[in-house]
Design an enzyme around this catalytic site. Structure first.
Site, PDB file in Angstrom:
ATOM      1  N   ASP A  28      20.146   0.253  -0.062  1.00  0.00           N
ATOM      2  CA  ASP A  28      20.139  -0.188  -1.467  1.00  0.00           C
ATOM      3  C   ASP A  28      19.258   0.755  -2.283  1.00  0.00           C
ATOM      4  OD1 ASP A  28      20.021  -1.698  -3.832  1.00  0.00           O
ATOM      5  OD2 ASP A  28      18.454  -3.022  -3.044  1.00  0.00           O
ATOM      6  N   ASP A  32      18.760  -4.758  -5.706  1.00  0.00           N
ATOM      7  CA  ASP A  32      19.315  -6.117  -5.601  1.00  0.00           C
ATOM      8  C   ASP A  32      19.439  -6.573  -4.142  1.00  0.00           C
ATOM      9  OD1 ASP A  32      21.386  -4.606  -4.683  1.00  0.00           O
ATOM     10  OD2 ASP A  32      22.850  -5.232  -6.181  1.00  0.00           O
ATOM     11  N   ASP A  36      24.362   0.339  -1.682  1.00  0.00           N
ATOM     12  CA  ASP A  36      25.257   0.844  -2.732  1.00  0.00           C
ATOM     13  C   ASP A  36      25.638   2.309  -2.468  1.00  0.00           C
ATOM     14  OD1 ASP A  36      22.882   2.189  -3.566  1.00  0.00           O
ATOM     15  OD2 ASP A  36      22.305   0.365  -4.664  1.00  0.00           O
ATOM     16  N   ASP A 105      38.471   2.747   2.953  1.00  0.00           N
ATOM     17  CA  ASP A 105      39.136   1.619   3.601  1.00  0.00           C
ATOM     18  C   ASP A 105      40.209   1.123   2.634  1.00  0.00           C
ATOM     19  OD1 ASP A 105      39.507  -0.727   5.253  1.00  0.00           O
ATOM     20  OD2 ASP A 105      37.401  -0.590   5.814  1.00  0.00           O
ATOM     21  N   ASP A 206      43.265  -1.345   6.931  1.00  0.00           N
ATOM     22  CA  ASP A 206      42.934  -2.690   7.401  1.00  0.00           C
ATOM     23  C   ASP A 206      44.192  -3.390   7.942  1.00  0.00           C
ATOM     24  OD1 ASP A 206      40.683  -4.727   7.318  1.00  0.00           O
ATOM     25  OD2 ASP A 206      42.236  -5.844   6.253  1.00  0.00           O
ATOM     26  N   GLU A 261      44.041  -0.150  11.776  1.00  0.00           N
ATOM     27  CA  GLU A 261      43.594  -1.242  12.626  1.00  0.00           C
ATOM     28  C   GLU A 261      44.843  -1.952  13.137  1.00  0.00           C
ATOM     29  OE1 GLU A 261      40.558  -5.038  12.333  1.00  0.00           O
ATOM     30  OE2 GLU A 261      41.626  -4.356  10.569  1.00  0.00           O
ATOM     31  N   HIS A 322      31.822  -3.647  12.240  1.00  0.00           N
ATOM     32  CA  HIS A 322      31.259  -4.708  11.398  1.00  0.00           C
ATOM     33  C   HIS A 322      31.865  -6.076  11.693  1.00  0.00           C
ATOM     34  CE1 HIS A 322      35.072  -3.750   9.709  1.00  0.00           C
ATOM     35  NE2 HIS A 322      35.003  -4.754   8.864  1.00  0.00           N
ATOM     36  N   ASP A 323      32.782  -6.146  12.664  1.00  0.00           N
ATOM     37  CA  ASP A 323      33.462  -7.412  12.961  1.00  0.00           C
ATOM     38  C   ASP A 323      33.030  -8.023  14.283  1.00  0.00           C
ATOM     39  OD1 ASP A 323      35.028  -7.505  10.682  1.00  0.00           O
ATOM     40  OD2 ASP A 323      36.632  -6.303  11.571  1.00  0.00           O
TER      41      ASP A 323
HETATM   42  C1  NOJ Z   1      39.710  -6.612   9.305  1.00  0.00           C
HETATM   43  C2  NOJ Z   1      38.375  -6.272   8.746  1.00  0.00           C
HETATM   44  O1  NOJ Z   1      37.741  -5.350   9.599  1.00  0.00           O
HETATM   45  C3  NOJ Z   1      37.617  -7.558   8.605  1.00  0.00           C
HETATM   46  O2  NOJ Z   1      36.266  -7.345   8.271  1.00  0.00           O
HETATM   47  C4  NOJ Z   1      38.309  -8.395   7.568  1.00  0.00           C
HETATM   48  O3  NOJ Z   1      37.682  -9.670   7.517  1.00  0.00           O
HETATM   49  C5  NOJ Z   1      39.787  -8.589   7.897  1.00  0.00           C
HETATM   50  N1  NOJ Z   1      40.441  -7.391   8.348  1.00  0.00           N
HETATM   51  C6  NOJ Z   1      40.529  -9.066   6.684  1.00  0.00           C
HETATM   52  O4  NOJ Z   1      40.651  -8.035   5.743  1.00  0.00           O
END
Ligand code: NOJ
Length: 512
Positions: A28, A32, A36, A105, A206, A261, A322-323
């Site tokens: 950041d 905030d 960014d 993305d 995505d 993905e 990140h998932d």
């Molecule tokens: C895959 C993304 O990596 C994830 O973070 C997202 O929640 C879902 N697709 C929906 O866009």
């Protein structure tokens, strides 16, 4: 691409190492507590020093943030929380100045429910864009079919205004676009062009495998129960759509790239999404996110990838994103295993995708219930990156949007830069080794025989040769063969090669 529209033998992305930036958590600068684009710009030198080739930035477009940016309300603008379109232009230029490519993305399967397209679509049954989304009458007992959404609940929401249901494979705030409508295709191709014109080098796409749908939206077999669609949806209508996307991307010079993905669990199913080198340039393979930490499981995984992807489909490798839980956390927090995993990631055949902070050996943050914000429970791996030792860790606020990862006073970019034995320096050494070795970056792979508990493979390109040994054992093991080899990188440290692997150690060997 060459002039005939064919992939050249070794486009840049085959030899590249990609680095995922999750912008909310990178750095950041505005105060905030949310990262960014200026924060990314200010750390490009760090990334160049680390030795990666390209960054993929998770969505920074205008978004109500129901899914933290994966619910886009304007694909052609930057959300004020991240900065401005000028900042995006500055970021692309500054990355290019440092020899780093930029992937953005692109979220084609769904928009935000606040996107003007959906606002129009839901306004009446006669709206111009009604058919841009999936609106259906319900059945007597409820929604139009038996599909379930990813974050729980049915994949349909009833809308009083027009007394119909709309489809959303994710949150109700993420309605699915109808790619069967040519106007949707044209509008989304325009989005690609918008970013290609601004100079991006490609796209992470995505849930690329979800965009084609049978307009009849048939029930899924009852045996699948309440399984959401993401791991099972595999409709042939997606392939021509991907070919159309590929044509747009390939019409630009400079070997722009797509990595999609494809959340399917069978490598053979993922293979289909490369087409005849006319669909995705690369598809993610998420099997390493769940593979057991044993030599046998990794051997089988590597052999499956080699067998199923074959010549025409360049593999990808990933340990964290990140998932999902960070790999160090998944491996029981054991730093030795995380180090050995880094050697795997950066020496297997294919393009590796790193996730921000893995080069610092970060683990998932322990996020107390009152600070959890993600509908998918993924807050832990999204903890902010600690840049410096002191409180606040280089962020302008002491307490960013999510809590710090564990040991941030030790695992941070400043401390690790100063410690030659750190995880950061291991990644750096591996990246230097990979860059200097055609065998590692582009060569073939052969998994060889090895003692119990050890995985051994060779990488070769012409005269260039490397041998990689990975121990999955919790005790020291002797490796009988290694006459005439010397260690380029040892995950456990800098000692010369002595024919002995430390517990959970990996070594990259080159001929003496
Ligand atoms: C895959 C993304 O990596 C994830 O973070 C997202 O929640 C879902 N697709 C929906 O866009």
């Amino acid at each position: 691409m060459n002039r005939d529209g064919e992939e050249t033998a070794s486009p840049w992305w085959r030899g590249a190492v990609m680095y995922q930036i999750y912008p909310r958590s990178f750095l950041d600068t505005s105060g905030d507590g949310v990262g960014d684009l200026s924060g990314i710009i200010s750390r490009l030198d760090y990334l160049a020093r680390l030795g990666i080739d390209a960054i993929w930035i998770s969505p920074f477009y205008r978004s109500p943030m129901a899914d933290f940016g994966y619910d886009v309300s304007d694909y052609c603008d930057v959300d004020p929380i991240f900065g401005t379109l000028d900042d995006a232009d500055r970021l692309i230029a500054a990355a290019h100045d440092r020899g780093l490519r930029v992937l953005v993305d692109w979220v084609p399967n769904h928009t935000s429910d606040r996107h003007p397209w959906f606002v129009d679509s839901r306004s009446s049954r006669d709206a111009t864009r009604r058919d841009w989304y999936f609106w259906r009458d319900g059945r007597e007992d409820g929604p139009p079919n038996n599909w379930w959404a990813v974050f729980g609940g049915r994949a349909w929401t009833y809308d009083d205004r027009t007394s119909q249901w709309y489809l959303h494979l994710f949150l109700p705030q993420q309605p699915d676009l109808n790619w069967g409508n040519p106007d949707v295709v044209a509008a989304m191709h325009d989005v690609l062009r918008f970013w290609l014109d601004r100079g991006v080098d490609g796209f992470r796409i995505d849930v690329a495998h979800l965009i084609g749908k049978d307009p009849a939206l048939p029930d899924q077999p009852a045996a699948l129960g309440q399984l959401d669609r993401v791991g099972i949806h595999n409709d042939p209508r997606t392939h021509p759509l991907l070919r159309g996307i590929r044509r747009v991307v390939d019409s630009y010079p400079g070997e722009r790239v797509t990595v999609g993905e494809v959340n399917l669990h069978e490598t053979s199913a993922i293979r289909a999404y490369y087409g005849q080198r006319d669909e995705l340039h690369m598809a993610f393979n998420f099997l390493p996110l769940t593979v057991e930490w044993t030599a046998a499981a990794w051997r089988e995984l590597i052999e499956t990838v080699e067998r199923e992807l074959g010549e025409g489909a360049w593999p990808t490798w990933v340990l964290s994103n990140h998932d999902t839980q960070r790999h160090r956390t998944r491996l029981g927090g054991d730093e030795r295993r995380a180090r050995a995993a880094a050697v795997l990631l950066l020496t297997l055949r294919g393009t590796p995708f790193m996730y921000q902070g893995e080069e610092l050996g970060l683990e998932d943050a322990d996020v107390p219930e009152e600070r959890r914000v993600d509908p998918g429970g993924r807050d832990g791996c999204r903890a902010p990156i600690p840049w410096t030792r002191e409180q606040g860790h280089g962020w302008p606020v002491e307490d960013p949007w999510l809590p710090w990862p564990p040991e941030a006073g030790r695992c941070n970019a400043e401390a690790e830069r100063d410690d030659p034995g750190s995880m950061f320096h291991l990644y750096r050494a591996l990246l230097i080794e990979r860059r200097s070795s055609p065998a590692l970056s582009q060569g073939g792979i052969r998994v060889g025989p090895s003692p119990e508990g050890i995985l051994a493979y060779e990488r070769r390109a012409g005269d260039d040769l490397r041998r990689v040994l990975v121990s999955f054992a919790d005790r020291q093991l002797d490796v009988p063969l290694q006459q005439g080899w010397t260690a380029s990188v040892r995950s456990a440290g800098v000692a010369p090669w002595d024919g002995r692997l430390q517990p959970n150690e990996a070594v990259v060997l080159r001929p003496r």
